[in-house]
Design a protein around this motif. Structure first.
Motif, PDB file in Angstrom:
ATOM      1  N   LEU A  12       0.840  -1.141   0.018  1.00  0.00           N
ATOM      2  CA  LEU A  12       0.119   0.069   0.027  1.00  0.00           C
ATOM      3  C   LEU A  12       0.802   1.228   0.088  1.00  0.00           C
ATOM      4  N   LEU A  13       1.993   1.304   0.717  1.00  0.00           N
ATOM      5  CA  LEU A  13       2.917   2.478   0.871  1.00  0.00           C
ATOM      6  C   LEU A  13       3.456   2.363  -0.673  1.00  0.00           C
ATOM      7  N   LYS A  14       3.806   1.587  -1.214  1.00  0.00           N
ATOM      8  CA  LYS A  14       4.429   1.741  -2.590  1.00  0.00           C
ATOM      9  C   LYS A  14       3.301   2.200  -3.466  1.00  0.00           C
ATOM     10  N   VAL A  15       2.383   1.568  -3.673  1.00  0.00           N
ATOM     11  CA  VAL A  15       1.315   2.131  -4.640  1.00  0.00           C
ATOM     12  C   VAL A  15       0.966   3.450  -4.493  1.00  0.00           C
ATOM     13  N   SER A  16       0.763   3.866  -3.037  1.00  0.00           N
ATOM     14  CA  SER A  16       0.256   5.424  -2.875  1.00  0.00           C
ATOM     15  C   SER A  16       1.292   6.211  -3.496  1.00  0.00           C
ATOM     16  N   LYS A  17       2.598   5.996  -3.851  1.00  0.00           N
ATOM     17  CA  LYS A  17       3.407   7.165  -4.459  1.00  0.00           C
ATOM     18  C   LYS A  17       2.849   7.712  -5.532  1.00  0.00           C
ATOM     19  N   CYS A  18       2.046   6.840  -6.426  1.00  0.00           N
ATOM     20  CA  CYS A  18       1.410   7.289  -7.590  1.00  0.00           C
ATOM     21  C   CYS A  18       0.264   8.274  -7.375  1.00  0.00           C
ATOM     22  N   ASP A  19      -0.158   8.344  -6.176  1.00  0.00           N
ATOM     23  CA  ASP A  19      -1.357   9.519  -5.892  1.00  0.00           C
ATOM     24  C   ASP A  19      -2.698   8.803  -6.514  1.00  0.00           C
ATOM     25  N   PRO A  20      -2.648   7.488  -6.205  1.00  0.00           N
ATOM     26  CA  PRO A  20      -4.209   7.123  -6.824  1.00  0.00           C
ATOM     27  C   PRO A  20      -5.602   7.624  -6.131  1.00  0.00           C
ATOM     28  N   ALA A  21      -6.444   7.864  -6.991  1.00  0.00           N
ATOM     29  CA  ALA A  21      -7.785   8.373  -6.771  1.00  0.00           C
ATOM     30  C   ALA A  21      -8.478   7.224  -5.649  1.00  0.00           C
ATOM     31  N   VAL A  22      -8.087   6.044  -6.108  1.00  0.00           N
ATOM     32  CA  VAL A  22      -8.553   5.046  -5.051  1.00  0.00           C
ATOM     33  C   VAL A  22      -7.733   3.929  -5.305  1.00  0.00           C
ATOM     34  N   ILE A  23      -7.712   3.102  -3.947  1.00  0.00           N
ATOM     35  CA  ILE A  23      -7.084   1.809  -4.126  1.00  0.00           C
ATOM     36  C   ILE A  23      -7.755   0.674  -3.594  1.00  0.00           C
ATOM     37  N   PHE A  24      -8.502   0.124  -4.704  1.00  0.00           N
ATOM     38  CA  PHE A  24      -9.248  -1.202  -4.552  1.00  0.00           C
ATOM     39  C   PHE A  24      -8.715  -2.219  -4.058  1.00  0.00           C
ATOM     40  N   HIS A  25      -9.286  -2.883  -3.098  1.00  0.00           N
ATOM     41  CA  HIS A  25      -8.669  -4.067  -2.591  1.00  0.00           C
ATOM     42  C   HIS A  25      -9.671  -5.488  -2.348  1.00  0.00           C
ATOM     43  N   GLU A  26      -9.049  -6.727  -2.788  1.00  0.00           N
ATOM     44  CA  GLU A  26      -9.823  -7.750  -2.908  1.00  0.00           C
ATOM     45  C   GLU A  26      -8.845  -8.877  -2.654  1.00  0.00           C
ATOM     46  N   PRO A  27      -9.102  -9.881  -1.755  1.00  0.00           N
ATOM     47  CA  PRO A  27      -8.455 -11.206  -1.620  1.00  0.00           C
ATOM     48  C   PRO A  27      -8.549 -11.924  -2.637  1.00  0.00           C
ATOM     49  N   ILE A  28      -7.824 -13.090  -2.959  1.00  0.00           N
ATOM     50  CA  ILE A  28      -7.797 -14.144  -3.970  1.00  0.00           C
ATOM     51  C   ILE A  28      -9.149 -14.879  -3.482  1.00  0.00           C
ATOM     52  N   ASN A  29      -9.931 -15.240  -4.527  1.00  0.00           N
ATOM     53  CA  ASN A  29     -10.939 -16.088  -4.377  1.00  0.00           C
ATOM     54  C   ASN A  29     -10.755 -17.626  -4.902  1.00  0.00           C
ATOM     55  N   PRO A  30     -10.971 -18.595  -4.137  1.00  0.00           N
ATOM     56  CA  PRO A  30     -10.496 -20.040  -4.707  1.00  0.00           C
ATOM     57  C   PRO A  30     -11.879 -20.710  -5.383  1.00  0.00           C
ATOM     58  N   ARG A  31     -12.837 -19.987  -5.419  1.00  0.00           N
ATOM     59  CA  ARG A  31     -14.060 -20.675  -5.763  1.00  0.00           C
ATOM     60  C   ARG A  31     -14.145 -20.744  -7.422  1.00  0.00           C
ATOM     61  N   ALA A  32     -13.228 -19.862  -7.976  1.00  0.00           N
ATOM     62  CA  ALA A  32     -13.086 -20.060  -9.482  1.00  0.00           C
ATOM     63  C   ALA A  32     -12.771 -21.521 -10.036  1.00  0.00           C
ATOM     64  N   GLY A  33     -13.341 -21.798 -11.042  1.00  0.00           N
ATOM     65  CA  GLY A  33     -13.038 -23.192 -11.569  1.00  0.00           C
ATOM     66  C   GLY A  33     -11.557 -23.431 -11.969  1.00  0.00           C
ATOM     67  N   ASN A  34     -10.873 -22.184 -12.251  1.00  0.00           N
ATOM     68  CA  ASN A  34      -9.543 -22.125 -12.737  1.00  0.00           C
ATOM     69  C   ASN A  34      -8.364 -21.928 -11.456  1.00  0.00           C
ATOM     70  N   PHE A  35      -9.067 -22.176 -10.408  1.00  0.00           N
ATOM     71  CA  PHE A  35      -8.116 -22.003  -9.251  1.00  0.00           C
ATOM     72  C   PHE A  35      -6.932 -23.079  -9.158  1.00  0.00           C
ATOM     73  N   GLU A  36      -7.342 -24.230  -9.484  1.00  0.00           N
ATOM     74  CA  GLU A  36      -6.531 -25.059  -9.410  1.00  0.00           C
ATOM     75  C   GLU A  36      -5.251 -24.799 -10.317  1.00  0.00           C
ATOM     76  N   MET A  37      -5.450 -24.380 -11.591  1.00  0.00           N
ATOM     77  CA  MET A  37      -4.631 -23.764 -12.478  1.00  0.00           C
ATOM     78  C   MET A  37      -3.330 -22.940 -11.590  1.00  0.00           C
ATOM     79  N   CYS A  38      -4.072 -22.150 -10.875  1.00  0.00           N
ATOM     80  CA  CYS A  38      -3.192 -21.163 -10.261  1.00  0.00           C
ATOM     81  C   CYS A  38      -2.150 -21.889  -9.076  1.00  0.00           C
ATOM     82  N   VAL A  39      -2.484 -22.855  -8.369  1.00  0.00           N
ATOM     83  CA  VAL A  39      -1.811 -23.813  -7.510  1.00  0.00           C
ATOM     84  C   VAL A  39      -0.798 -24.530  -8.285  1.00  0.00           C
ATOM     85  N   ARG A  40      -1.339 -25.031  -9.429  1.00  0.00           N
ATOM     86  CA  ARG A  40      -0.411 -25.974 -10.280  1.00  0.00           C
ATOM     87  C   ARG A  40       0.824 -25.062 -10.783  1.00  0.00           C
TER      88      ARG A  40
END
Length: 348
Positions: A229-257
């Motif tokens: 958050l400190l690093k991205v704040s340096k570009c003075d963003p109008a907003v910083i959205f945040h979302e944790p990764i979601n394992p419910r997607a059908g392709n999540f196993e591909m991420c693990v692999r």
């Protein structure tokens, strides 16, 4: 039927026969936009967690994808095919000349998202299309939200962004500062440092920016989130959205692999643990809480994106807190948005 697709460094390309120009979007629920324009079908980056291959835009057109670029499995082959929409800007300009009504919701603010099913600056050809689209929207007084993992390339069109003035905002998804982990599951996308450098330069040129600090990985502890958050704040963003990764997607196993095959065992094991729903709930709530606390400490324009399934899996007061974030207006001062004057929702 397009020209015969070519093989270019294992990337199959062709012309996109899509007729639709401007599509209404449900992304207003995330305070992003009311419309979307995609400059291509498919994407070079091949991010393993990407939801796009499972959307109707891809799933509903298997015959077209096979005919145009020889795709047999759109999910497994994601990252190896792109169909470009050359001439889109001219079609959009003519469409806007004729259009008499405009969707403008409280959360979407009539904004047009470019591009949320591909990266509009994944390469020069896509960038050229995007340049024309941004120009056409600005010409007609419409607001554009440009999302790209390659803002350095987007700087080739800084003149168009600068000319668009208040009608454009450019942002990037930056889930972590760990280039090795990000590279494991975003195999062909630029590094986090590259993305931040591009946004910094846009900010220096007076172009409004935003950041999507998502999807954050389970390997990020509180200190890592704070550094991000400190690093991205340096570009003075109008907003910083945040979302944790979601394992419910059908392709999540591909991420693990992908993480495991690239030697990122800590990431692979962390992702794998999230397939246990209780583990995911604990991790997601922990990240959302930490980001709000850090955002408050650093006085950052944070906006959390709690998944609706997470709300269902929690009890009051946690579910009430998450619901408050889902209903809260974004703090982004763009497109005439009525930004909130109150503090962040009370932590449980």
């Amino acid at each position: 039927m397009s020209l015969t697709p070519r093989l270019d460094d294992e990337l199959r390309t062709g012309d996109d026969p899509t007729k639709a120009i401007l599509s209404e979007s449900s992304l207003n629920s995330k305070h992003l936009c009311d419309y979307v324009i995609n400059v291509a079908t498919g994407c070079r980056h091949g991010c393993k967690f990407c939801y796009v291959p499972s959307t109707p835009n891809i799933r509903a057109r298997p015959d077209m994808l096979e005919e145009e670029v020889g795709v047999r499995n759109s999910q497994k082959e994601w990252g190896s095919y792109v169909l470009y929409r050359d001439g889109l800007a001219e079609k959009l300009d003519a469409h806007l000349e004729r259009k008499r009504t405009w969707k403008n919701t409280e959360k979407g603010c009539g904004i047009v998202g470019i591009s949320f099913s591909t990266d509009c600056y994944m390469d020069g050809r896509a960038g050229g299309i995007t340049r024309g689209v941004v120009g056409a929207l600005a010409k007609h007084g419409k607001y554009a939200r440009v999302l790209t993992r390659n803002p350095i390339l987007a700087l080739q069109d800084h003149d168009v962004f600068e000319d668009a003035g208040e009608h454009v905002v450019v942002g990037s998804s930056i889930p972590s500062l760990d280039a090795s982990e990000v590279g494991a599951i975003e195999p062909s996308a630029p590094t986090p440092e590259h993305r931040i450098r591009g946004l910094n330069e846009f900010n220096e040129r007076g172009v409004r920016t935003f950041v999507s600090a998502s999807p954050t990985y389970p390997t990020l502890d509180r200190e890592s989130l704070r550094n991000l958050l400190l690093k991205v704040s340096k570009c003075d963003p109008a907003v910083i959205f945040h979302e944790p990764i979601n394992p419910r997607a059908g392709n999540f196993e591909m991420c693990v692999r992908a993480a495991r095959e690239n030697g990122e065992l800590k990431l692979a094991n962390g992702l794998e643990s999230l397939q246990n729903i209780d583990q995911w709930v604990q991790y997601a709530v922990s990240h959302l809480r930490a980001v709000q606390e850090i955002g408050s400490e650093l006085d950052l324009p944070i906006h959390l994106w709690p998944d609706k399934e997470l709300v269902k899996r929690t009890e009051p007061p946690v579910s009430d807190w998450l619901t408050a974030w889902r209903e809260r207006q974004s703090p982004e001062n763009f497109a005439g948005r009525d930004t909130p004057a109150d503090d962040f929702p009370e932590l449980p």
